[in-house]
Design a protein around this motif. Structure first.
Motif, mmCIF file in Angstrom:
data_model
loop_
_atom_site.group_PDB
_atom_site.id
_atom_site.type_symbol
_atom_site.label_atom_id
_atom_site.label_comp_id
_atom_site.label_asym_id
_atom_site.label_seq_id
_atom_site.Cartn_x
_atom_site.Cartn_y
_atom_site.Cartn_z
ATOM 1 N N LEU A 250 0.863 -1.376 0.005
ATOM 2 C CA LEU A 250 0.013 -0.130 -0.190
ATOM 3 C C LEU A 250 1.248 0.971 -0.291
ATOM 4 C CD1 LEU A 250 -3.211 0.656 0.009
ATOM 5 C CD2 LEU A 250 -2.969 0.776 1.823
ATOM 6 N N PRO A 251 2.119 1.527 0.620
ATOM 7 C CA PRO A 251 3.194 2.713 0.508
ATOM 8 C C PRO A 251 3.408 2.517 -0.052
ATOM 9 C CG PRO A 251 2.995 1.386 2.851
ATOM 10 C CD PRO A 251 2.125 0.794 1.837
ATOM 11 N N THR A 252 3.832 1.655 -0.927
ATOM 12 C CA THR A 252 4.515 2.445 -2.081
ATOM 13 C C THR A 252 3.370 2.273 -4.022
ATOM 14 O OG1 THR A 252 6.099 0.429 -1.776
ATOM 15 C CG2 THR A 252 6.046 0.659 -4.460
ATOM 16 N N ILE A 253 1.889 2.153 -3.919
ATOM 17 C CA ILE A 253 1.549 2.212 -4.656
ATOM 18 C C ILE A 253 1.266 3.280 -4.680
ATOM 19 C CG2 ILE A 253 -0.738 1.332 -5.816
ATOM 20 C CD1 ILE A 253 1.907 -0.546 -5.664
ATOM 21 N N THR A 254 1.079 3.624 -2.976
ATOM 22 C CA THR A 254 0.469 5.489 -2.829
ATOM 23 C C THR A 254 1.355 5.980 -3.568
ATOM 24 O OG1 THR A 254 -0.864 4.215 -0.851
ATOM 25 C CG2 THR A 254 -0.665 6.949 -0.654
ATOM 26 N N THR B 142 -5.997 -3.044 -3.542
ATOM 27 C CA THR B 142 -5.200 -2.580 -3.355
ATOM 28 C C THR B 142 -4.697 -1.183 -4.245
ATOM 29 O OG1 THR B 142 -3.190 -3.992 -3.218
ATOM 30 C CG2 THR B 142 -2.583 -2.161 -2.989
ATOM 31 N N LEU B 143 -4.781 -0.617 -5.369
ATOM 32 C CA LEU B 143 -4.696 0.670 -6.029
ATOM 33 C C LEU B 143 -5.931 1.233 -5.432
ATOM 34 C CD1 LEU B 143 -3.583 2.373 -8.562
ATOM 35 C CD2 LEU B 143 -5.231 1.265 -10.041
ATOM 36 N N ASP B 144 -7.123 0.622 -5.832
ATOM 37 C CA ASP B 144 -8.119 1.409 -5.181
ATOM 38 C C ASP B 144 -7.897 2.356 -3.519
ATOM 39 O OD1 ASP B 144 -9.719 0.995 -7.476
ATOM 40 O OD2 ASP B 144 -10.607 -1.027 -6.402
ATOM 41 N N ALA B 145 -7.551 1.220 -2.704
ATOM 42 C CA ALA B 145 -7.631 1.842 -1.079
ATOM 43 C C ALA B 145 -6.021 2.542 -1.240
ATOM 44 C CB ALA B 145 -6.773 0.464 -0.742
ATOM 45 N N ALA B 146 -4.886 2.577 -2.268
ATOM 46 C CA ALA B 146 -3.770 3.801 -2.422
ATOM 47 C C ALA B 146 -4.693 4.898 -2.800
ATOM 48 C CB ALA B 146 -3.057 2.985 -2.616
ATOM 49 N N CYS B 147 -5.689 4.746 -3.436
ATOM 50 C CA CYS B 147 -6.045 6.395 -4.563
ATOM 51 C C CYS B 147 -7.526 6.590 -3.701
ATOM 52 C CB CYS B 147 -7.242 5.768 -5.318
ATOM 53 S SG CYS B 147 -5.991 5.504 -7.111
#
Length: 123
Positions: A7-11, A45-50
């Protein structure tokens, strides 16, 4: 299922693309995950990061994610845009379903959302 460890990396990836007025291909996103990670987990994971960056009603950060062949986001972006900005969607594309948008209509919707995301990213 969200892959919390990534999550931190994708964010950071999404935020950097927005700050730099750039984009990220889905291939580059998938490359950050272990091989054979189900697409559903990648997108969750992308949706959570966004969502951790901004509420979608303020800025749909997934607009920076693009398909390599079109340079545009995937279908889910256009469904989300219509759900959140229905009046704006209709003013640009009329009463066309997201899956039936033309490339020029998609580009106009993307441009509108990128403007919001770029402003939000500079704050």
């Amino acid at each position: 299922m969200i892959i919390e460890a990534l999550l931190p990396t994708i964010t950071a990836l999404v935020q950097k693309a927005a700050r730099d007025r750039d984009s990220v291909t889905f291939n580059a996103l998938y490359a950050l995950f272990p091989k054979k990670t189900p697409a559903q987990q990648v997108h969750a994971t992308l949706d959570a990061a966004c969502a951790s960056i901004a509420d979608a009603s303020s800025a749909i950060y997934s607009v920076v994610m693009v398909k390599k062949d079109t340079g545009l986001p995937g279908d889910a972006f256009f469904v989300t845009f219509k759900a959140i900005h229905d009046a704006e969607y209709i003013s640009i594309a009329g009463d066309i379903a997201p899956l039936n948008l033309t490339l020029p209509q998609k580009q106009l919707l993307v441009n509108a959302e990128k403007a919001r995301v770029y402003v939000h990213a500079q704050v």
